[in-house]
Design an enzyme around this catalytic site. Sequence first.
Site, short mmCIF file in Angstrom:
data_model
loop_
_atom_site.label_atom_id
_atom_site.label_comp_id
_atom_site.label_asym_id
_atom_site.label_seq_id
_atom_site.Cartn_x
_atom_site.Cartn_y
_atom_site.Cartn_z
N HIS A 188 -27.85 -41.39 12.09
CA HIS A 188 -29.22 -41.79 11.76
C HIS A 188 -29.88 -40.85 10.75
O HIS A 188 -31.12 -40.75 10.72
CB HIS A 188 -30.05 -41.85 13.05
CG HIS A 188 -30.87 -43.11 13.18
ND1 HIS A 188 -32.24 -43.12 13.20
CD2 HIS A 188 -30.50 -44.40 13.28
CE1 HIS A 188 -32.68 -44.36 13.32
NE2 HIS A 188 -31.64 -45.16 13.36
N HIS A 288 -25.43 -53.92 8.10
CA HIS A 288 -26.43 -53.38 9.03
C HIS A 288 -27.32 -54.53 9.47
O HIS A 288 -27.71 -55.36 8.65
CB HIS A 288 -27.25 -52.34 8.26
CG HIS A 288 -28.39 -51.72 9.00
ND1 HIS A 288 -29.71 -52.01 8.71
CD2 HIS A 288 -28.43 -50.81 10.00
CE1 HIS A 288 -30.49 -51.27 9.50
NE2 HIS A 288 -29.74 -50.54 10.29
MG LIG Z 1 -27.81 -46.81 11.44
#
Ligand SMILES: [Mg+2]
Length: 385
Positions: A188, A288
């Site tokens: 992240h 994603h």
């Molecule tokens: Mg991610």
Amino acid sequence: MQHLKITKVELFKVPPRWLFLKLTTADGTVGWGEPVVEGRADTVEACIKELETHIIGHPANKIEDFWQMIFRGGFYRGGPVLMSALSGIDQAMWDIKGKSLGVPVYELLGGSVRDKVRIYGWVNAETPEELAEATRKRMADGFTAVKFNAVEKMEWIDSLSKVKQAAAKMAAIREAGGDDLLIGVDLHGRVHKGQAKAIAKALEPYHPFFLEELVLAENNEALKSLHDYTSTPIATGERMFSRWDFKRILQEGSVDILQPDLSHAGGITEVKKIATMAEAYDVAIAPHCPLGPISLAAALQIDFNCYNAIIQETSLGIHYNVGTDLVDYLKDPDGFGLRDGHVSLMTKPGLGIEIDEEKVREAAKIGHSWKNPIWRNPDGAVAEW
Ligand SMILES: [Mg+2]
């Protein structure tokens, strides 16, 4: 194609954190898109409204022309807001085109190359034991791939215990899942270059499927040394917008899996091109998708058509979807036909889903004001979320 001229633009901000776009053509054909960047729904909504004079009157079948007009014609281009707006419009236009011709979008891209697409399930928990339990549950549901966040908030260079905790989580999932389970690791963008090798090295013995956003996308020049340092595949791309953002990491040979987002990277038109560029560098794509059903449907159309698409993310059961889940705005709650961790080839025209418009209109009366949390480290400085 006078009948496909767009005559109406409508936006619906719906829980948990999404923005839906509905385009209607002169002959009444309807297309849906999802033009949103997480936490900035109002900003993208304003952007779409600003683009409305370009949308109204444009033939919905002339998708490439529209894309180029918006991308190049506005002088300034790229970035999350403009590209997410363009992405959602692009999805809706492909939906209209597919429906007007009576075929799924992947047929217009050259047809399907696979019968089903593997998806992964998120596993999120605080402790290794809970992660092991969550993994067993996902596997009992038929999943053959999972993903987890290996670290929480991190200082610029953090302690050994943070590195050990990441490894312990990974070890627990591997032990619970066995060697056949694919285990994606999402960092992240929380780790800085100085500690990225330590994290990669600590996780490597457990053979992650990939390391995602090991560093922030704006620090992608660091990926080359990380890629050459670890045997784990390197993945990134959810915060990259258009093929021009992706070309350097392909040229540098510093990535193994690109993760463009169908609602951020320029829609179906652009992600098809990004996938083709990646294939020429022997790089896979894994779109994603932590967003809603329209964004996922667009991603799946790409997955069915692109040879190098290896797996799909979904927001099914994701922790953001409080009170609303992925299929709640579909007429058919089994709309994605998820079985054994895979989505089978979708056969309905356009994006392949049917939106429950009545439900969307009701939910838009509630709306949302979703924002990601602001994290701070013990010294009070802002941490990456
Ligand atoms: Mg991610």
